[in-house]
Design a protein around this motif. Structure first.
Motif, mmCIF file in Angstrom:
data_model
loop_
_atom_site.group_PDB
_atom_site.id
_atom_site.type_symbol
_atom_site.label_atom_id
_atom_site.label_comp_id
_atom_site.label_asym_id
_atom_site.label_seq_id
_atom_site.Cartn_x
_atom_site.Cartn_y
_atom_site.Cartn_z
ATOM 1 N N LYS A 297 -2.595 -3.376 -0.930
ATOM 2 C CA LYS A 297 -3.753 -2.977 -1.716
ATOM 3 C C LYS A 297 -3.863 -3.958 -2.874
ATOM 4 N N LYS B 257 12.234 -1.333 -1.202
ATOM 5 C CA LYS B 257 11.447 -1.726 -2.373
ATOM 6 C C LYS B 257 11.749 -3.173 -2.763
ATOM 7 N N LYS C 3 2.731 8.471 9.700
ATOM 8 C CA LYS C 3 3.990 8.177 9.023
ATOM 9 C C LYS C 3 4.490 6.780 9.365
ATOM 10 N N THR D 208 -5.873 5.951 0.542
ATOM 11 C CA THR D 208 -5.912 6.281 1.960
ATOM 12 C C THR D 208 -5.313 7.664 2.151
ATOM 13 N N TYR E 15 -7.095 1.023 -2.035
ATOM 14 C CA TYR E 15 -6.216 1.696 -2.990
ATOM 15 C C TYR E 15 -6.009 3.175 -2.678
ATOM 16 N N TYR F 292 -7.582 8.435 9.564
ATOM 17 C CA TYR F 292 -7.475 8.295 8.105
ATOM 18 C C TYR F 292 -8.842 8.426 7.465
ATOM 19 N N ARG G 126 0.817 -1.204 0.000
ATOM 20 C CA ARG G 126 0.000 0.000 0.000
ATOM 21 C C ARG G 126 0.854 1.260 0.000
ATOM 22 N N LYS G 127 1.947 1.235 0.745
ATOM 23 C CA LYS G 127 2.781 2.417 0.886
ATOM 24 C C LYS G 127 4.183 2.007 1.318
ATOM 25 N N LEU H 80 7.824 3.661 2.878
ATOM 26 C CA LEU H 80 8.238 4.835 3.643
ATOM 27 C C LEU H 80 9.300 5.650 2.917
ATOM 28 N N TYR I 165 3.683 2.372 7.750
ATOM 29 C CA TYR I 165 3.120 1.622 6.636
ATOM 30 C C TYR I 165 1.602 1.664 6.605
ATOM 31 N N ASP I 166 0.960 1.706 7.780
ATOM 32 C CA ASP I 166 -0.490 1.731 7.797
ATOM 33 C C ASP I 166 -0.955 2.170 9.174
ATOM 34 N N ARG J 268 -10.352 6.463 4.184
ATOM 35 C CA ARG J 268 -9.947 5.360 3.307
ATOM 36 C C ARG J 268 -11.090 4.925 2.405
#
Length: 983
Positions: A973, A326, A947, A942, A940, A908, A282-283, A285, A949-950, A910
């Protein structure tokens, strides 16, 4: 004797009269549709005052035999208003159109263990989730994962993004500190075990102190994740004691009642569906952008700094600068899900069968989730008075969950990444040999490639129910209702750390094998009498007995010095075994009376008597009463033909219990080695034979109303919930000879509001828009506490911790604030909102989406701190603080001074789910009834300032202290393509 012949003749005529009347009956066929002409499948068609009913098939058609003299039939279906239709004596067929029940007033809701009532007469706020809301938008991986944002009054956090699920669900606030905090799941009458079993990773990570291999920081999955959401027809949520108390001690944190799909009378229908999708992180950092000077700053030693600067410049010149975050979390997982279902039957027997398999790859290589399941539900009517049903479900699942989360040994992926700069060289050589990571205790790429953490489950859930009419007259019906079942599973956890791994230099290979067997059983036997002396009064009396048992046996073997290439624990130099066994038996007796006056006033009163083998006094039955009243003014004729189509006032009260922790009443013995001889010593945890269960008391009140011809409905609820004698593990003075003891430490209360709206803003021939909006909030307070407040469930005042304290919120977060210790935040959100929308165009194209807004609610975010300590934070070199230091350096200087920087707002907005579907019903071939195709997105979008990951995270498990964030497996996601074919 001759004089008696007329008497016998008359008696035989009387006895045969019902049969003669029935033989003169007729068969009526019909077709049931909605107002747009679409067929309604599964609608119930019944005769009033008679135990005769049938259901419509997939085309909306039905056939019903009715006796002579019967003039009307009743048609009802979930989501539609019930309708009574007159059948003329000469009529052989009828066509019925049902109007959509936007306010859900005719929806039947569970009110007891064997009784139900329509929502328009309900005294509680009971949330419902339909199959379409559950899986018809954007299907998730597991059942616990697809509940988020769909239950008003719930706070749901994913423990980890790791494959296989694992969520914390709290209904209406904190219901216990160290007792059960998770709701009871009941599937087709079977009480489901939802235990999260540790895989033993703590033996390697050392996340929890004390050296025990098991820990709530292992982030295991919850066992409710085994259940496939595709089989579910409907879910009802009893959120508090006023509704759930009749279910006994396992329902202290609420009840989630799941009804799976059943067969429908008519031609066998077959549906095959296929989902194909992609799963992504999803994200991310981000990573720190290094220069030679920044590389040198990673060490305070001058010689090392020079070497680091040269290492960076050499790597840069060779093009060997890597984004390891990554590489570790950037895998694009492929997902597939195939489901075959069949439904059909006769007027006597109906069945539903499904076979399904799914396989999903994780965002970390060598992680993923597989699930294969079979379900068979059969219902059979033995006679007009007896019907039985059987539900069976076999599940085989496998989850490769990787290693993530809190870790004091530097071996989990996130912790290792936190101190690994982008110029480190971690990739294998041509022979596949991985280099050691000079910046961390492990090489995360090597760990991913070689380690394994697998949970595999074989599970069988079987339930049965019987309903027998013992007595029936025009005014009274007495039924025996029996329900029950068994839930059995084998869980095997397999954790392998080969000796070649960098961090296995000492242990030289670790194999952790866990074996768990769990058997849960339950039954409910009850008598239900419905008595209608007049049209103005209806009474329903129920009473019965219940029993629940559990037998949990977990064996965990930790082997070290494992021979290279081996995985069995007997192929090792050292072996440590840990076993935990628990058994319980809960017994209950219940009685409940429901009275409906003038079809507008409903009064309910009941009591449950409970005893448990976990209580201090196992023979004592504790009494838990309940009562409720609903007053539907419009049903009584007040305000008819005015602004309101329906207006109802309601109030309910109930009490429930939460039994003490297993073994808390005993002072157990622990193994000891005395002069080389095995023996037992008294444990340092003292038992309390007088331990009492927690008692929950809840008062709920509210009003429901609908306007605009029922197209706009509202539900407003206020609740006040008090928990007396909540359980805690308390520290004891050394002079006692013990270190800890379970005790009833205090009281706390929750109060909150829940507001709901159901609307149909647009209803035309070509466009229909259904919408629902929910708002809810909860506030808690500890009203009595008999022991000194101490940090609970985190890392103490230095980094922020939960703390139970009299006069304060039960979910407060405290820590250093620069001037001592103070309140830094609260894990409870300020409020939550969600909206579900379904817009249909031309009865073909449907757009569905779910938005969820969580405002406030703090997490203890230590992921950023780990990256600061490792010098890899993406914003490490930014300067936004008043001291003019790099932000990463500044945050480190605040450790031990101020913990405010670690307590962060986890709110959040979402877009949880969005799906676009198209239905094709006119096809050139007759054997295909329809095709549906669609695309969907899950999680997909948010919008959050958090700060990490979720914002939904709970590295410390499903208990009291949720919202602790320590380098979890990141959230994902997904995008899916769907196709479904009906035969």
């Amino acid at each position: 004797m001759k004089n008696l012949k007329p008497f016998y003749l008359g008696l035989w005529c009387l006895l045969l009269m019902p049969l003669l009347l029935f033989s003169q009956g007729r068969t009526v066929t019909g077709n049931i549709t909605d107002i747009n002409g679409r067929p309604i499948a599964g609608a119930t068609v019944s005769l009033k005052q008679l135990n005769q009913l049938t259901t419509s098939d997939a085309s909306g058609r039905f056939t019903l035999s009715i006796p002579a003299g019967a003039t009307s039939i009743m048609i009802s279906s979930t989501g539609f208003k019930s309708k009574t239709v007159s059948v003329d004596a000469g009529a052989a067929s009828v066509t019925v159109q049902l109007e959509e029940d936007v306010a859900r007033l005719d929806e039947v809701v569970v009110t007891g263990l064997a009784t139900s009532v329509k929502r328009k007469n309900l005294a509680n706020a009971v949330a419902s989730i339909s199959a379409q809301q559950l899986t018809g938008v954007a299907p998730g991986q597991t059942l616990d994962g697809v509940l988020s944002g769909k239950i008003p009054g719930a706070l749901i956090n994913a423990n980890s993004g790791a494959p296989g699920g694992g969520s914390s669900v709290k209904l209406r606030g904190v219901t216990s500190v160290y007792g059960n905090t998770q709701p009871l799941y009941v599937i087709d009458g079977v009480f489901i075990d939802n235990t999260a079993t540790s895989g033993g990773l703590n033996a390697v990570t050392g996340a929890a102190s004390g050296g025990a291999p098991t820990s709530n920081q292992d982030n295991p999955s919850s066992r409710i994740s085994d259940i496939r959401p595709e089989d579910i027809e409907n879910i009802e949520i009893l959120k508090g004691a006023s509704a759930a108390s009749i279910y006994g001690s396992k329902a202290s944190a609420g009840v989630i009642i799941i009804t799976t799909q059943r067969g429908r009378q008519g031609k066998t229908s077959i549906t095959v569906s296929q989902d194909l999708g992609q799963i992504r992180v999803r994200k991310l950092l981000g990573v720190r952008q290094f220069t030679a000077a920044r590389a040198a700053s990673l060490s305070s030693d001058s010689a090392t700094s020079v070497a680091l600067a040269k290492q960076f410049t050499d790597a840069q010149a060779a093009g060997h600068i890597y984004d390891y975050e990554k590489e570790v979390y950037g895998n694009k997982g492929f997902a597939r899900n195939t489901v075959l279902s069949m439904s059909g039957g006769s007027d006597k027997t109906t069945f539903f069968f499904s076979a399904a398999t799914k396989k999903e790859d994780g965002i970390v290589k060598n992680t993923g989730y597989k699930n294969t399941a079979f379900r068979l539900n059969v219902d059979h009517r033995l006679s007009d008075r007896i019907k039985i049903g059987v539900s069976t479900n076999y599940i085989n699942s496998s989850a490769d969950r990787g290693i993530s989360g809190n870790d004091n040994s530097g071996v989990s992926l996130g912790i290792a990444l936190a101190s690994t700069p982008s110029f480190a060289q971690l990739h294998p050589d041509n022979q596949g040999n991985y280099p050691n990571n000079p910046f961390a205790a492990s090489n995360p790429l090597q760990t991913i490639a070689l380690m394994r953490n697998n949970e595999s489950v074989n599970r069988f859930i079987g339930g049965a129910n019987i309903e027998a009419v013992l007595q029936k007259s025009l005014q009274s019906t007495t039924k025996f209702v029996g329900r029950g079942g068994v839930d059995f599973y084998n869980l095997q956890t397999n954790v392998q750390f080969p000796g070649i791994l960098q961090f296995q230099a000492v242990n030289k290979g670790t194999s952790i094998q866990g074996f768990t067997k769990n058997l849960s059983t339950n039954y409910i036997f009850s008598l239900v009498n419905s008595y209608t002396p007049s049209s103005a009064l209806a009474l329903t009396t129920s009473a019965g007995i219940t029993q629940e048992t559990g037998d949990y046996n977990n064996l965990l073997n930790v082997a070290t010095q494992v021979i290279a290439g081996q995985s069995n624990v007997d192929q090792a130099g050292a072996l440590t075994a840990t076993q935990f066994r628990s058994k319980y038996q809960n017994n209950g007796i219940f009685a409940q009376e429901e009275a409906t006056l003038l079809e507008g006033i409903t009064l309910t009163a009941g009591v449950r008597f409970d005893r448990s083998s976990n209580n201090g006094n196992v023979a004592h039955y504790y009494a838990y009463p309940k009562a409720g009243v609903s007053w539907n003014l419009t049903q009584l004729g007040f305000g008819k033909n005015t602004f309101f189509n329906n207006f109802k006032l309601r109030a309910a009260y109930g009490e429930a219990t939460n039994v003490p922790a297993y073994g808390s009443k005993f002072t157990s013995a622990v193994v000891s080695n005395i002069a080389g001889n095995p023996g037992s010593l008294i444990n340092t945890q003292q038992g309390d034979p007088a331990i009492q269960p927690e008692r929950q008391k809840e008062l709920e009140t509210g009003l429901d109303f609908s306007i605009l011809k029922g197209r706009l409905g509202f539900e407003l609820t206020y609740y006040y919930k008090k928990i007396d004698n909540f359980l805690m593990l308390s520290n004891l003075p050394a002079s006692s000879g013990f270190s800890t003891k379970w005790l009833n430490a205090g009281d706390l209360r929750n109060q909150g509001v829940e507001l709901g709206m159901n609307a149909k803003p647009i209803q035309t021939r070509n466009v229909t828009w259904n919408s629902s909006v929910n708002f809810w909030l909860n506030r808690s307070k500890v009203t009595r506490f008999i022991i000194p407040p101490i940090p609970q469930g985190s890392f103490g005042y230095v980094l922020g911790s939960f703390q139970v304290e009299q006069g304060k919120s039960a979910t407060q977060i405290v820590g250093l604030n620069g001037a001592g210790v103070g309140v830094l935040g609260d894990a409870e959100p300020k409020f939550q909102m969600s909206t579900y929308n379904d817009i249909t165009f031309f009865n073909k194209l449907s757009l569905r989406f779910l938005l969820h807004w969580k405002h406030g609610g703090d997490n203890i975010n230590l992921t950023s701190l780990q990256n600061d300590f490792g010098g890899t934070s993406v914003d490490y070199d930014n300067v936004t603080n008043k001291q003019g230091l790099p932000d990463g350096v500044y945050r480190i200087t605040q450790v031990g001074v101020n913990a405010e920087q670690f307590v962060k707002d986890a709110g959040y907005l979402r877009l949880r789910e969005i799906g676009l579907y198209y239905s094709i019903t006119k096809l050139p071939v007759s054997f295909i009834r329809g095709i549906r195709v669609g695309v969907s997105l899950n999680n997909y979008l948010t919008i959050t300032k958090y700060k990490s990951y979720d914002p939904e995270v709970s590295n410390f498990g499903t208990g009291f202290s949720t919202g602790v964030d320590v380098d979890p497996y990141p959230a994902t996601k997904r995008a899916d393509f769907h196709i479904s074919v009906d035969f």
